[in-house]
Every structure is written in C-alpha cells, then in structure tokens.
Design an enzyme around this catalytic site. Sequence first.
Site, PDB file in Angstrom:
ATOM      1  N   TYR A 175      -1.330   0.244  10.528  1.00 14.81           N
ATOM      2  CA  TYR A 175      -1.676  -0.473   9.292  1.00 14.81           C
ATOM      3  C   TYR A 175      -0.516  -0.400   8.294  1.00 14.81           C
ATOM      4  CZ  TYR A 175      -3.525  -1.165   4.636  1.00 14.81           C
ATOM      5  OH  TYR A 175      -3.677  -1.573   3.331  1.00 14.81           O
ATOM      6  N   THR A 228       0.813  -1.221   0.000  1.00 14.78           N
ATOM      7  CA  THR A 228       0.000   0.000   0.000  1.00 14.78           C
ATOM      8  C   THR A 228       0.846   1.271   0.000  1.00 14.78           C
ATOM      9  OG1 THR A 228      -1.467   1.309   1.444  1.00 14.78           O
ATOM     10  CG2 THR A 228      -0.132  -0.324   2.522  1.00 14.78           C
TER      11      THR A 228
END
Length: 330
Positions: free
Chosen positions: A141, A117
């Site tokens: 995250y 990501t």
Amino acid sequence: MHNILVTGGAGYVGSHACKALSKAGYRPIAYDNLSFGHEWAAQWGPLERGDILDRSRLDEVLKRYTPLAVMHFAAFAYVGESVVDPGKYYRNNMAGSLTLLEAMRDRNVDTIIFSSTCATYGIPESVPIREDAPQRPINPYGASKLMVERMIQDFAAAHALKFALLRYFNASGADPDNQIGEDHDPETHLIPLALDAAAGRRANLTIFGSDYDTPDGTCIRDYIHVTDLAAAHICALETLTKDGRLSAAYNLGNGLGASVSDVIEATQRVTGLAVPVVRGARRPGDPAVLITDSTKARDELGWVPGITDLSEIIATAWAWHQRQWPRKPA
Ligand code: UDP
C-alpha cells in the site's frame, strides 16, 4: 465557478473535500466507481460513476467538465490486504493513477492534489517526521502511494504539472454538521472500532500490542480531523493556483500523539459508555510512534487545523456513529 474533479469523491476523505470545495466556491465533480464510496456521500456536486483505470470514461468526464484541477483520492487503502494481494494495489493505486495522469496531460489539466500517506515513510528513524525523512514503505500500500508520488514529480518535470503531495497521518472524525462521516466495510480503524465496542455493535476492541516502547506500552499515532485534511486540500489548491512553484510534499497531522489507551479513555469519556477491551498481539508492520511535524504545511499553505483535541475529534465521530446506527430504546 471552477470545476474540480475529485476522484474517490464519494469516499471518506474525498466526500469531506467535496463539501469543503463547495463551501469555498468551487464545484466538485465526484468521480467514483462506488466500490467503497457511497452514493449518499456525494452531496455537493454531480457524481460521475467511473473507474480510474477506465481511460475512455476519464476522457469523457474531463472533456465534459474541463476541471481547473484534480484532487485524487481514489485508492485501495487496506494495508493488510495489500500484503496478501499486492497486484490489486499496484493495479488500482499505481496503474489507475498513471491512467489519470495521462488523461490529465492529454486534456491540459495542469494541477493535481494527491492523497498520499505517512505509510510512505515506513518505520521512521526519528519523530516527529518531516517531509525530507527517508521514504521506505514497508508494505505494498505504502509503496504504491510512493510510486504515484514519483510519477507525479516526473510528470511535473516533463509536462509542467503543478502538484501537492499531501501525506496524511491518521484521518479521523466526521463532518461537524453530521452530514457525512466514515463508513468502511470492513472497518479496521481504531476510533470507529472503539465506538462500535462502546455501542455494543461488537463484543470488544482488541489492543494490538501493549509492549511497545511508549509510556503506556501501546502505539502512538497522530490523529488528524477529516475536516482539517479537507481544508488542507483547499489551501493547496489556492496556493498552487497562485504559484505553481510551491509544488511540494506536505505532512498533515496535528503533531500531537495519542496512544491506543488514550483513544480508548477518550472514547469512554465522550460516549459515557465502557469500551470492553482484549489485549492482543502486535499487528505486523505497526511502528511504535508516528507523529508528524506539519510546520511546512502551516508555513507554505497557510493551513491551520481547527479540531485538534482528541475528545473533540471523537465526539464528531460519535455523533456520526449514532446517526448511522441509532441505538434501540431499551
Ligand atoms: N489498533 C488497535 N486495535 C484495532 C485497530 C487498531 O489496537 O482494532 C491500533 C493500531 O495497532 C494502531 C492504531 O490503533 O497502533 C491506529 O490504527 P488504525 O488502523 O486506526 O490506523 P493506522 O495507524 O494503521 O493508519
């Protein structure tokens, strides 16, 4: 026909990758604990229920299918939740990926394509972001995903693992054939929320911050169609199968920025409905602009995104939205 194990294969991006694999002549084996995935999304091969933290279940499935490669999507992906419950993210995303990597190593599965990501970059020093930009995630995250990138590279050095680290920008849209699409609970992403507001499924959409240093004051993101993300996985698989020396990280986006206001305008145009908005405070941790330079994926993987126009992206999401929640006749 080669089997490909797809962890998270019943999830949003994972299910689109399964469809792309099937179209490209592979047999996707969706491995999913269905905590967020949906049984209906696994349409292109067997669905094996299992958790990435469950080593014996992984062993069983790897033994049964002897996959050529693993596409690893299974992960928790709510940034805000990761801040208040980091253990959940490090356990699932990091320890789960470690369990998977060890199972692959012991069964001689030597290729992994990892769903990473742009959150691994944190607040960028400059845009567009290239793969060699500093990676300084600002939430658990992003940190958990960066740790997995590191583990994969260490396993590659020690055990000759071939890998692609695919760093997605803003995954969006739905299968153009309208067979699958985004279905998160809770939904936090801008485009489905804007569609919900247009369709009257929610009262309004809150714009998180109108005072950013951008032309219209709202945040700019690089929206990339989910089918194009899926296609990049096939390109990576085929590149790695031909030449494992190309193991690397690749940013995946269109390189076109759209602001929150642009998304709202395009949503109104596509749906023909008004999106009621409320102007709210900034969401913590949101950089003003995230845009990528995907030249590397284009040059080395031969990846060419196909659905790059924002209205076209939203139109596929709208078709899917209407299929999921048909409007009652007045
Ligand atoms: N956003 C917003 N209102 C919402 C949800 C998102 O204004 O209800 C904004 C958010 O601040 C960001 C952009 O829309 O600038 C995209 O957010 P999303 O959560 O879809 O993806 P992210 O960029 O966090 O991966």
